[in-house]
Scaffold this motif. Structure first.
Motif, PDB file in Angstrom:
ATOM      1  N   ILE A 225      36.847  37.225  42.641  1.00 18.01           N
ATOM      2  CA  ILE A 225      36.876  38.365  41.712  1.00 18.01           C
ATOM      3  C   ILE A 225      36.912  39.674  42.503  1.00 18.01           C
ATOM      4  CG2 ILE A 225      35.511  39.641  39.996  1.00 18.01           C
ATOM      5  CD1 ILE A 225      34.482  36.834  39.042  1.00 18.01           C
TER       6      ILE A 225
ATOM      7  N   ILE B 247      37.975  34.512  33.920  1.00 20.06           N
ATOM      8  CA  ILE B 247      37.297  33.599  34.842  1.00 20.06           C
ATOM      9  C   ILE B 247      37.517  32.172  34.356  1.00 20.06           C
ATOM     10  CG2 ILE B 247      35.070  32.920  35.825  1.00 20.06           C
ATOM     11  CD1 ILE B 247      34.125  35.831  35.306  1.00 20.06           C
TER      12      ILE B 247
ATOM     13  N   CYS C  36      40.931  33.208  38.795  1.00 19.07           N
ATOM     14  CA  CYS C  36      40.529  34.422  38.100  1.00 19.07           C
ATOM     15  C   CYS C  36      41.695  35.390  38.090  1.00 19.07           C
ATOM     16  CB  CYS C  36      39.262  35.030  38.695  1.00 19.07           C
ATOM     17  SG  CYS C  36      39.358  35.372  40.427  1.00 19.07           S
TER      18      CYS C  36
ATOM     19  N   LEU D 283      39.056  40.893  32.642  1.00 14.36           N
ATOM     20  CA  LEU D 283      38.846  40.000  33.776  1.00 14.36           C
ATOM     21  C   LEU D 283      38.722  38.583  33.233  1.00 14.36           C
ATOM     22  CD1 LEU D 283      38.094  39.375  36.768  1.00 14.36           C
ATOM     23  CD2 LEU D 283      35.711  39.773  36.110  1.00 14.36           C
TER      24      LEU D 283
ATOM     25  N   CYS E   7      40.126  42.404  42.421  1.00 14.28           N
ATOM     26  CA  CYS E   7      39.846  43.786  42.013  1.00 14.28           C
ATOM     27  C   CYS E   7      40.286  44.754  43.112  1.00 14.28           C
ATOM     28  CB  CYS E   7      38.354  43.975  41.723  1.00 14.28           C
ATOM     29  SG  CYS E   7      37.823  43.245  40.162  1.00 14.28           S
TER      30      CYS E   7
END
Lengths: 234, 162
Positions: free
Chosen positions: A43, A6, A15, A4, A47
């Motif tokens: 985020i 950022i 992101c 992930l 996802c």
């Protein structure tokens, strides 16, 4: 392993989720400058849309600047908190490196320039080498004149990229000559190169615990403030 | 440099209001002086002149207060800080870049590196023991932003020049 990424080091919030297949999901928004309000929902959205659950994330990549402190503290705090909760390591990467990465096939000097406000810029120079890019100057902080001086000292064709390059485009172009500017949509570091660079580092286990991650300060962060006057007052 | 004489905190607020009349968004003002010299009084007069209604209090322990007026006023205090990294974290330069904002920084002279060339410095100093409320205020500008406005600054403050 999924990573992930950022990215909040400039006005842009970005992101991404990436892995050995490349970038699987990417979120970017430039206008608004509401890093704190944007990053967690973003985020969650990538996802969900990419069908990734947080327990599949093996590492967190984060841009540690140099850049906006109001932005970086949001991204770095989020990365540290998620790394702690998920018990995964963090891969810190510099904003100036992220700006250079998409231009790595350019056959000239690449100058990445991040706006430091108050007419100052953060900058670094890169050159193409077999297999990637090599940083040849910086990272440094200075006035636009300092940057122009460095470009003139190099005396070669260069490609400037970054929000600092665009903000001070006229000054740089007038002072440095033989300089071109990358597109506006390349001017902010993105989480897409962030997860790609981080993936290469993850394969070599070049990561740190979240607690070790700090923003990249270029102004001698450990320097004590010269408080001669305050001591008298105390 | 303009040197003024203020007879009381109320007078210091009036000086601040005169300075507020010539500020533009993006201006950064450093307030210099020991504890009790009137830095916060200056900030109060300054903010009130820009139409801030909320009470302006010292940001010593909260580091930055932000008020909404004709311009946004960011009021910072670096007194409690020890290292330059903490100053960087306050992001004073970014606050000044905020659209329609002006920034006041108490004790700002010690951290001026990194705040750019364009600065107005307001220094407040007590004068004599018999006149505990009196202050000498020196106002100095640096950079093009203030150089081009300097005649207006001088005119705004003429009433206090001794």
């Amino acid at each position: 392993m999924l990573i992930l990424g950022i990215e909040t080091a400039t006005d842009q919030v970005s992101c991404a989720i990436g892995g050995h297949e490349g970038v699987l999901a990417l979120f970017e928004v430039l206008r608004g400058r509401r890093h704190a309000e944007t990053v967690a929902p973003a985020i969650e959205m990538i996802c969900r849309q990419a069908d990734v659950t947080l327990d599949e994330i093996g590492a967190i990549a984060v841009d540690v600047g140099p850049g906006l402190f109001t932005g970086m503290r949001v991204g770095i705090a989020t990365a540290k908190a998620m790394a702690q909760a998920l018990r995964v390591p963090v891969i810190p990467i510099a904003s100036l490196d992220l700006l250079a990465f998409p231009l790595r096939h350019a056959d000239r000097l690449i100058a990445t320039v991040v706006d430091a406000r108050r007419d100052e810029v953060y900058f670094a120079f890169y050159r193409q080498v077999p297999g990637g890019l090599q940083r040849v100057t910086g990272p440094a902080v200075g006035s636009v004149d300092d940057l122009v001086g460095e470009l003139l000292a190099r005396g070669e064709e260069s490609l400037c990229v970054g929000d600092g390059a665009l903000r001070h485009r006229e000054l740089i172009a007038t002072g440095a000559r033989r300089v071109e500017f990358a597109e506006q949509w390349l001017a902010h570091p993105s989480a897409a190169p962030l997860v790609q660079l981080a993936h290469a580092k993850a394969l070599r286990e070049e990561w740190v615990p979240g607690s070790a991650v700090v923003p990249l300060y270029l102004r001698r962060p450990d320097a004590e403030i010269n408080w001669a006057t305050r001591e008298v007052a105390r | 440099v303009i040197t003024l004489l203020s007879s009381s905190p109320t007078d210091t607020k009036a000086v601040a209001a005169a300075v507020a009349a010539v500020v533009r968004p993006g201006d950064l003002i450093l307030l210099v002086g020991e504890m009790g010299s009137g830095k916060t009084a200056f900030a109060q007069g300054f903010a009130a002149a820009l139409g801030v209604i909320d009470p302006v209090t010292s940001p010593t322990f909260t580091l930055v207060h932000t008020y909404e007026g004709r311009y946004r006023v960011h009021h910072a205090d670096v007194y409690r800080l020890e290292r330059m990294a903490e100053v960087a974290d306050l992001a004073i330069a970014e606050l000044a870049d905020d659209k329609d904002a002006v920034v006041l920084v108490e004790w700002g002279d010690v951290v001026a590196a990194g705040l750019g060339h364009d600065l107005l410095t307001v220094r407040l100093e007590p004068t004599e023991a018999e006149r505990p409320e009196q202050r000498v205020i020196t106002v100095s500008g640096a950079g093009d932003r203030w150089a081009e406005r300097w005649p207006r600054v001088q005119a705004a403050l003429a009433a206090w020049v001794g």
